[in-house]
Design a protein around this motif. Structure first.
Motif, PDB file in Angstrom:
ATOM      1  N   VAL A   7       0.860  -1.183   0.000  1.00 16.56           N
ATOM      2  CA  VAL A   7       0.000   0.000   0.000  1.00 16.56           C
ATOM      3  C   VAL A   7       0.894   1.231   0.000  1.00 16.56           C
ATOM      4  CG1 VAL A   7      -1.777   1.247   1.266  1.00 16.56           C
ATOM      5  CG2 VAL A   7      -1.772  -1.251   1.259  1.00 16.56           C
ATOM      6  N   SER A   8       0.567   2.184  -0.845  1.00 23.13           N
ATOM      7  CA  SER A   8       1.372   3.404  -0.929  1.00 23.13           C
ATOM      8  C   SER A   8       1.243   4.199   0.365  1.00 23.13           C
ATOM      9  CB  SER A   8       0.922   4.260  -2.107  1.00 23.13           C
ATOM     10  OG  SER A   8      -0.299   4.899  -1.788  1.00 23.13           O
ATOM     11  N   PRO A   9       2.275   4.980   0.719  1.00 21.17           N
ATOM     12  CA  PRO A   9       2.198   5.803   1.936  1.00 21.17           C
ATOM     13  C   PRO A   9       1.015   6.760   1.928  1.00 21.17           C
ATOM     14  CG  PRO A   9       4.441   5.731   1.108  1.00 21.17           C
ATOM     15  CD  PRO A   9       3.573   5.053   0.081  1.00 21.17           C
ATOM     16  N   LEU A  10       0.647   7.303   0.766  1.00 24.46           N
ATOM     17  CA  LEU A  10      -0.507   8.207   0.718  1.00 24.46           C
ATOM     18  C   LEU A  10      -1.792   7.478   1.060  1.00 24.46           C
ATOM     19  CD1 LEU A  10       0.241  10.419  -2.392  1.00 24.46           C
ATOM     20  CD2 LEU A  10       0.335  11.059   0.012  1.00 24.46           C
ATOM     21  N   ARG A  11      -1.939   6.264   0.548  1.00 22.81           N
ATOM     22  CA  ARG A  11      -3.137   5.496   0.868  1.00 22.81           C
ATOM     23  C   ARG A  11      -3.155   5.121   2.341  1.00 22.81           C
ATOM     24  NH1 ARG A  11      -5.913   0.142  -1.364  1.00 22.81           N
ATOM     25  NH2 ARG A  11      -7.640   0.272   0.059  1.00 22.81           N
ATOM     26  N   GLN A  12      -1.992   4.766   2.899  1.00 25.15           N
ATOM     27  CA  GLN A  12      -1.931   4.455   4.321  1.00 25.15           C
ATOM     28  C   GLN A  12      -2.378   5.649   5.145  1.00 25.15           C
ATOM     29  OE1 GLN A  12       2.143   3.240   4.758  1.00 25.15           O
ATOM     30  NE2 GLN A  12       1.603   1.081   4.697  1.00 25.15           N
ATOM     31  N   LEU A  13      -1.903   6.823   4.807  1.00 26.61           N
ATOM     32  CA  LEU A  13      -2.291   8.026   5.529  1.00 26.61           C
ATOM     33  C   LEU A  13      -3.791   8.257   5.433  1.00 26.61           C
ATOM     34  CD1 LEU A  13      -1.484  10.496   7.134  1.00 26.61           C
ATOM     35  CD2 LEU A  13      -1.047  11.672   4.991  1.00 26.61           C
ATOM     36  N   ARG A  14      -4.346   8.096   4.250  1.00 33.80           N
ATOM     37  CA  ARG A  14      -5.786   8.276   4.079  1.00 33.80           C
ATOM     38  C   ARG A  14      -6.551   7.252   4.897  1.00 33.80           C
ATOM     39  NH1 ARG A  14      -7.228   6.516  -1.178  1.00 33.80           N
ATOM     40  NH2 ARG A  14      -8.028   4.692  -0.159  1.00 33.80           N
ATOM     41  N   ASP A  15      -6.103   5.997   4.882  1.00 35.96           N
ATOM     42  CA  ASP A  15      -6.795   4.945   5.608  1.00 35.96           C
ATOM     43  C   ASP A  15      -6.767   5.172   7.118  1.00 35.96           C
ATOM     44  OD1 ASP A  15      -7.385   3.771   3.222  1.00 35.96           O
ATOM     45  OD2 ASP A  15      -5.901   2.173   3.390  1.00 35.96           O
ATOM     46  N   VAL A  16      -5.693   5.757   7.622  1.00 36.00           N
ATOM     47  CA  VAL A  16      -5.574   5.996   9.048  1.00 36.00           C
ATOM     48  C   VAL A  16      -6.631   6.968   9.539  1.00 36.00           C
ATOM     49  CG1 VAL A  16      -4.084   7.108  10.768  1.00 36.00           C
ATOM     50  CG2 VAL A  16      -3.151   5.398   9.234  1.00 36.00           C
ATOM     51  N   THR A  17      -7.085   7.842   8.676  1.00 35.01           N
ATOM     52  CA  THR A  17      -8.056   8.843   9.109  1.00 35.01           C
ATOM     53  C   THR A  17      -9.498   8.384   8.960  1.00 35.01           C
ATOM     54  OG1 THR A  17      -8.079   9.907   6.943  1.00 35.01           O
ATOM     55  CG2 THR A  17      -6.473  10.724   8.551  1.00 35.01           C
ATOM     56  N   LEU A  18      -9.717   7.199   8.404  1.00 34.76           N
ATOM     57  CA  LEU A  18     -11.082   6.717   8.220  1.00 34.76           C
ATOM     58  C   LEU A  18     -11.736   6.416   9.561  1.00 34.76           C
ATOM     59  CD1 LEU A  18     -10.732   4.284   5.204  1.00 34.76           C
ATOM     60  CD2 LEU A  18     -11.658   6.586   5.214  1.00 34.76           C
ATOM     61  N   VAL A  19     -12.997   6.727   9.682  1.00 34.44           N
ATOM     62  CA  VAL A  19     -13.765   6.460  10.888  1.00 34.44           C
ATOM     63  C   VAL A  19     -14.913   5.533  10.507  1.00 34.44           C
ATOM     64  CG1 VAL A  19     -15.214   7.502  12.660  1.00 34.44           C
ATOM     65  CG2 VAL A  19     -13.196   8.710  11.852  1.00 34.44           C
ATOM     66  N   THR A  20     -15.092   4.480  11.287  1.00 32.38           N
ATOM     67  CA  THR A  20     -16.159   3.532  10.986  1.00 32.38           C
ATOM     68  C   THR A  20     -17.058   3.364  12.202  1.00 32.38           C
ATOM     69  OG1 THR A  20     -14.823   1.662  11.703  1.00 32.38           O
ATOM     70  CG2 THR A  20     -14.710   2.243   9.376  1.00 32.38           C
ATOM     71  N   ASP A  21     -18.320   3.141  11.968  1.00 33.17           N
ATOM     72  CA  ASP A  21     -19.294   2.789  13.002  1.00 33.17           C
ATOM     73  C   ASP A  21     -19.024   3.425  14.366  1.00 33.17           C
ATOM     74  OD1 ASP A  21     -20.603   1.235  11.129  1.00 33.17           O
ATOM     75  OD2 ASP A  21     -19.461  -0.555  11.652  1.00 33.17           O
ATOM     76  N   LEU A  22     -19.378   4.668  14.483  1.00 35.76           N
ATOM     77  CA  LEU A  22     -19.179   5.365  15.744  1.00 35.76           C
ATOM     78  C   LEU A  22     -20.123   4.828  16.816  1.00 35.76           C
ATOM     79  CD1 LEU A  22     -18.932   9.037  14.450  1.00 35.76           C
ATOM     80  CD2 LEU A  22     -17.076   7.517  15.134  1.00 35.76           C
ATOM     81  N   PRO A  23     -19.657   4.784  18.064  1.00 37.53           N
ATOM     82  CA  PRO A  23     -20.554   4.370  19.150  1.00 37.53           C
ATOM     83  C   PRO A  23     -21.561   5.477  19.430  1.00 37.53           C
ATOM     84  CG  PRO A  23     -18.449   5.094  20.031  1.00 37.53           C
ATOM     85  CD  PRO A  23     -18.320   5.103  18.528  1.00 37.53           C
ATOM     86  N   SER A  24     -22.615   5.133  20.124  1.00 38.15           N
ATOM     87  CA  SER A  24     -23.584   6.148  20.536  1.00 38.15           C
ATOM     88  C   SER A  24     -22.953   7.041  21.604  1.00 38.15           C
ATOM     89  CB  SER A  24     -24.841   5.483  21.105  1.00 38.15           C
ATOM     90  OG  SER A  24     -24.530   4.865  22.352  1.00 38.15           O
ATOM     91  N   HIS A  25     -23.539   8.203  21.781  1.00 40.73           N
ATOM     92  CA  HIS A  25     -23.057   9.128  22.812  1.00 40.73           C
ATOM     93  C   HIS A  25     -23.112   8.453  24.181  1.00 40.73           C
ATOM     94  CE1 HIS A  25     -23.163  12.427  25.707  1.00 40.73           C
ATOM     95  NE2 HIS A  25     -22.524  13.142  24.796  1.00 40.73           N
ATOM     96  N   ALA A  61      -6.857   3.888  24.725  1.00 42.04           N
ATOM     97  CA  ALA A  61      -6.656   2.439  24.653  1.00 42.04           C
ATOM     98  C   ALA A  61      -7.809   1.701  25.338  1.00 42.04           C
ATOM     99  CB  ALA A  61      -5.325   2.059  25.290  1.00 42.04           C
ATOM    100  N   TYR A  62      -8.245   2.206  26.468  1.00 39.49           N
ATOM    101  CA  TYR A  62      -9.356   1.578  27.197  1.00 39.49           C
ATOM    102  C   TYR A  62     -10.625   1.601  26.356  1.00 39.49           C
ATOM    103  CZ  TYR A  62     -12.405   0.352  31.094  1.00 39.49           C
ATOM    104  OH  TYR A  62     -13.308  -0.286  31.906  1.00 39.49           O
ATOM    105  N   VAL A  63     -10.958   2.761  25.824  1.00 42.16           N
ATOM    106  CA  VAL A  63     -12.184   2.916  25.028  1.00 42.16           C
ATOM    107  C   VAL A  63     -12.147   2.020  23.800  1.00 42.16           C
ATOM    108  CG1 VAL A  63     -13.455   4.539  23.550  1.00 42.16           C
ATOM    109  CG2 VAL A  63     -12.761   5.226  25.855  1.00 42.16           C
ATOM    110  N   LEU A  64     -11.056   2.056  23.065  1.00 44.74           N
ATOM    111  CA  LEU A  64     -10.976   1.268  21.829  1.00 44.74           C
ATOM    112  C   LEU A  64     -10.919  -0.223  22.124  1.00 44.74           C
ATOM    113  CD1 LEU A  64      -8.563   3.562  19.817  1.00 44.74           C
ATOM    114  CD2 LEU A  64     -11.055   3.389  19.627  1.00 44.74           C
ATOM    115  N   GLY A  65     -10.366  -0.591  23.261  1.00 49.79           N
ATOM    116  CA  GLY A  65     -10.354  -1.996  23.658  1.00 49.79           C
ATOM    117  C   GLY A  65     -11.738  -2.539  23.941  1.00 49.79           C
ATOM    118  N   ARG A  66     -12.649  -1.679  24.330  1.00 53.57           N
ATOM    119  CA  ARG A  66     -14.008  -2.112  24.640  1.00 53.57           C
ATOM    120  C   ARG A  66     -15.004  -1.858  23.513  1.00 53.57           C
ATOM    121  NH1 ARG A  66     -10.678  -2.087  28.234  1.00 53.57           N
ATOM    122  NH2 ARG A  66     -10.926  -3.222  30.176  1.00 53.57           N
ATOM    123  N   GLY A  68     -14.046  -1.199  20.123  1.00 59.09           N
ATOM    124  CA  GLY A  68     -13.512  -1.482  18.797  1.00 59.09           C
ATOM    125  C   GLY A  68     -12.763  -0.286  18.239  1.00 59.09           C
ATOM    126  N   ASP A  69     -12.047  -0.530  17.181  1.00 59.12           N
ATOM    127  CA  ASP A  69     -11.194   0.503  16.583  1.00 59.12           C
ATOM    128  C   ASP A  69     -11.983   1.405  15.644  1.00 59.12           C
ATOM    129  OD1 ASP A  69      -8.962  -0.432  17.934  1.00 59.12           O
ATOM    130  OD2 ASP A  69      -8.496  -1.883  16.368  1.00 59.12           O
TER     131      ASP A  69
END
Length: 103
Positions: A7-25, A61-66, A68-69
């Motif tokens: 994967v190109s470094p530009l694609r890696q950078l773009r992928d790092v900023t992706l957000v998926t399925d946010l938890p509820s408030h 780390a605590y939040v993401l461990g419970r 998800g990422d």
């Protein structure tokens, strides 16, 4: 065994900023309450009362461990460090994080 294509470094950078399925408030707030309690125990026990200046990383780390990422840990830590509460920190932090991630 399967290997991913490079994967190109530009694609890696773009992928790092992706957000998926946010938890509820409510779920994020509850998890932040639990993270704060766990962090307090950590400071009291492992650190023998020393204030942990790296608390945003612990909370992330605590939040993401419970939950998800749903966002990279480094980004969540930065967002949590930027919270300036007008009331309960956990509620303000959940609102701040979700607002920033949705924008």
């Amino acid at each position: 065994m399967r290997y991913a294509a490079p994967v190109s470094p530009l694609r890696q950078l773009r992928d790092v900023t992706l957000v998926t399925d946010l938890p509820s408030h409510a779920l994020l707030e509850q998890t932040l309450v639990a993270a704060a309690a766990a962090h307090e125990d950590y400071e009291r026990g492992a650190l023998r009362g020393v204030v942990d200046m790296q608390w945003p990383g612990f909370h992330a780390a605590y939040v993401l461990g419970r939950l998800g990422d749903f966002v990279p840990a480094s980004r969540l830590a930065v967002l949590l460090a930027g919270v300036n509460p007008q009331g309960e920190w956990e509620a303000a932090a959940a609102e701040h994080v979700l607002t920033k991630l949705r924008s």
